[in-house]
Design an enzyme around this catalytic site. Structure first.
Site, PDB file in Angstrom:
ATOM      1  N   GLY A  13       0.385  -1.186  -0.294  1.00 43.32           N
ATOM      2  CA  GLY A  13      -0.461  -0.147   0.092  1.00 43.32           C
ATOM      3  C   GLY A  13       0.949   0.668  -0.270  1.00 43.32           C
ATOM      4  O   GLY A  13       0.670   2.384   0.853  1.00 43.32           O
ATOM      5  N   ALA A  14       1.761   1.426  -0.521  1.00 38.38           N
ATOM      6  CA  ALA A  14       2.935   1.899  -0.524  1.00 38.38           C
ATOM      7  C   ALA A  14       2.883   3.312  -2.102  1.00 38.38           C
ATOM      8  O   ALA A  14       3.219   4.094  -1.915  1.00 38.38           O
ATOM      9  CB  ALA A  14       3.951   1.628  -0.666  1.00 38.38           C
ATOM     10  N   ASP A  63      -2.029  -8.562  -5.653  1.00 39.44           N
ATOM     11  CA  ASP A  63      -3.605  -8.098  -4.898  1.00 39.44           C
ATOM     12  C   ASP A  63      -2.752  -8.639  -3.514  1.00 39.44           C
ATOM     13  O   ASP A  63      -2.650 -10.030  -3.880  1.00 39.44           O
ATOM     14  CB  ASP A  63      -4.640  -8.429  -5.002  1.00 39.44           C
ATOM     15  CG  ASP A  63      -5.518  -8.493  -4.577  1.00 39.44           C
ATOM     16  OD1 ASP A  63      -5.188  -8.760  -3.373  1.00 39.44           O
ATOM     17  OD2 ASP A  63      -6.944  -9.120  -4.846  1.00 39.44           O
ATOM     18  N   VAL A  64      -2.780  -8.313  -2.206  1.00 34.82           N
ATOM     19  CA  VAL A  64      -2.101  -8.826  -1.314  1.00 34.82           C
ATOM     20  C   VAL A  64      -2.594  -9.516  -0.861  1.00 34.82           C
ATOM     21  O   VAL A  64      -2.729 -10.268  -0.248  1.00 34.82           O
ATOM     22  CB  VAL A  64      -1.544  -7.870  -0.538  1.00 34.82           C
ATOM     23  CG1 VAL A  64      -0.968  -6.812  -0.996  1.00 34.82           C
ATOM     24  CG2 VAL A  64      -3.093  -7.575   0.470  1.00 34.82           C
ATOM     25  N   SER A 142      -4.293  -0.401  14.024  1.00 36.73           N
ATOM     26  CA  SER A 142      -5.487   1.160  14.685  1.00 36.73           C
ATOM     27  C   SER A 142      -6.312   0.927  15.851  1.00 36.73           C
ATOM     28  O   SER A 142      -6.205   0.355  16.271  1.00 36.73           O
ATOM     29  CB  SER A 142      -6.452   1.096  13.560  1.00 36.73           C
ATOM     30  OG  SER A 142      -6.974   2.468  13.198  1.00 36.73           O
ATOM     31  N   TYR A 154     -13.405  -3.078   9.800  1.00 40.96           N
ATOM     32  CA  TYR A 154     -12.587  -2.501  10.072  1.00 40.96           C
ATOM     33  C   TYR A 154     -11.363  -2.643  11.550  1.00 40.96           C
ATOM     34  O   TYR A 154     -10.764  -3.493  11.812  1.00 40.96           O
ATOM     35  CB  TYR A 154     -12.455  -1.475   9.471  1.00 40.96           C
ATOM     36  CG  TYR A 154     -10.841  -0.437   9.910  1.00 40.96           C
ATOM     37  CD1 TYR A 154     -10.197  -0.647   8.106  1.00 40.96           C
ATOM     38  CD2 TYR A 154     -10.712   0.673  10.484  1.00 40.96           C
ATOM     39  CE1 TYR A 154      -8.394   0.136   8.611  1.00 40.96           C
ATOM     40  CE2 TYR A 154      -9.298   1.362  10.254  1.00 40.96           C
ATOM     41  CZ  TYR A 154      -9.201   1.297   9.434  1.00 40.96           C
ATOM     42  OH  TYR A 154      -7.440   1.651   9.339  1.00 40.96           O
ATOM     43  N   THR A 156     -12.502  -5.422  13.299  1.00 38.35           N
ATOM     44  CA  THR A 156     -12.120  -6.762  13.538  1.00 38.35           C
ATOM     45  C   THR A 156     -11.040  -7.132  13.078  1.00 38.35           C
ATOM     46  O   THR A 156     -10.018  -7.509  13.481  1.00 38.35           O
ATOM     47  CB  THR A 156     -13.276  -7.513  13.033  1.00 38.35           C
ATOM     48  OG1 THR A 156     -14.621  -7.493  13.866  1.00 38.35           O
ATOM     49  CG2 THR A 156     -13.145  -8.690  12.808  1.00 38.35           C
ATOM     50  N   ALA A 157     -11.020  -5.670  11.664  1.00 38.62           N
ATOM     51  CA  ALA A 157      -9.665  -6.796  10.817  1.00 38.62           C
ATOM     52  C   ALA A 157      -7.890  -6.014  11.929  1.00 38.62           C
ATOM     53  O   ALA A 157      -7.330  -6.830  11.757  1.00 38.62           O
ATOM     54  CB  ALA A 157      -9.381  -6.176   9.418  1.00 38.62           C
ATOM     55  N   LYS A 158      -8.296  -4.850  12.300  1.00 44.37           N
ATOM     56  CA  LYS A 158      -7.159  -4.160  12.767  1.00 44.37           C
ATOM     57  C   LYS A 158      -7.492  -5.484  14.132  1.00 44.37           C
ATOM     58  O   LYS A 158      -5.719  -4.897  14.362  1.00 44.37           O
ATOM     59  CB  LYS A 158      -7.474  -2.893  13.046  1.00 44.37           C
ATOM     60  CG  LYS A 158      -7.636  -2.024  11.463  1.00 44.37           C
ATOM     61  CD  LYS A 158      -6.257  -2.282  11.165  1.00 44.37           C
ATOM     62  CE  LYS A 158      -6.128  -1.489   9.710  1.00 44.37           C
ATOM     63  NZ  LYS A 158      -4.873  -1.545   9.315  1.00 44.37           N
TER      64      LYS A 158
END
Length: 253
Positions: A13-14, A63-64, A142, A154, A156-158
């Site tokens: 994501g750079a 796509d990661v 985050s 978001y 949950t993922a973080k």
């Protein structure tokens, strides 16, 4: 006498925001940097900035969350830059909505990029780190990991990335590899600007309002996160692993 080749770092994501700032900082720290984003063309600006400053960079599209694309990307980076021993899992997306409005696709995409993406990238890079007997993984969590209205996916993922980080630290530590996470607070990026637009807020007023609630009385900038990444991947941070640092301007957000 030949120079020792620079260690290689991958930042996902750079193309912009925190990822771009991190890539530039790691290049300034002496790393050769693979600038990875979904579209290879979007990495050109970051690559140019690194090269203009005298660094070495490679733009890579992947796509990661796709295992084949990730393996192909890491193989290419190893061949063209050298074996990657630093990985910054920064790639992310938001699909914010209240729970009753959130779709399956909203949930799945956020998990695909943040969790599956970090897993696949870490799995592909760890063999190079283990072989080198040295490595650094930095995952971007985050403050939303603590819960945030309209961000069930978001958040949950973080939060999941924090558990992932601690497990990597346990599994990889004996190979000279550390794993840590950074949980940014409010950072001025295109993503947070899009959030302001989505909720119908003027950007300058939104930033001022958010800054007023932060103890250090300012909003964060991508360089704040890049500086913390720089510490985690340094030689001096070799005894720091499995940690989550909230870079948020204060103890509460």
């Amino acid at each position: 006498m030949s120079e020792t080749p620079a260690r290689v770092a991958i930042v996902t994501g750079a193309a912009r925001g925190i990822g771009a700032a991190t890539a530039l900082r790691l290049a300034a720290d002496g790393f050769a940097v693979a600038v990875l984003d979904l579209d290879e063309g979007s990495t050109a600006g970051t690559v140019r900035a690194i090269e203009a400053a005298g660094g070495r960079a490679l733009g890579v599209g992947a796509d990661v969350g796709d295992a084949e694309q990730v393996q192909a990307a890491v193989d290419r980076i190893a061949a063209e830059l050298g074996p990657p021993v630093v990985l910054v899992n920064n790639a992310g997306v938001t699909r914010d909505n209240m729970l009753f409005k959130m779709t399956d696709a909203d949930w799945d995409l956020v998990m695909h990029v943040h969790l599956r993406g970090s897993f696949l990238m870490s799995r592909a890079c760890q063999e190079h780190m283990v072989a080198a007997g040295w490595g650094r993984v930095v995952n971007l969590s985050s403050t939303s990991a603590l819960g945030n209205r309209g961000q069930a996916n978001y958040s949950t993922a973080k939060a999941g990335l924090q558990g992932f980080t601690k497990t990597l630290a346990i599994e990889l530590g004996k190979f000279g590899v550390t794993a840590n996470a950074i949980a940014p607070g409010f950072i001025q990026t295109e993503m947070t600007r899009a959030t302001a637009e989505r909720i119908g807020r003027n950007w300058e007023e939104y930033v001022a309002e958010r800054a007023a609630a932060i103890p250090v009385a300012r909003a964060g900038v991508p360089e704040d996160i890049a500086h913390t990444v720089s510490f985690f991947v340094s030689e001096g941070a070799g005894f720091v692993s499995g940690q989550v640092v909230y870079v948020a301007g204060g103890p509460r957000t």
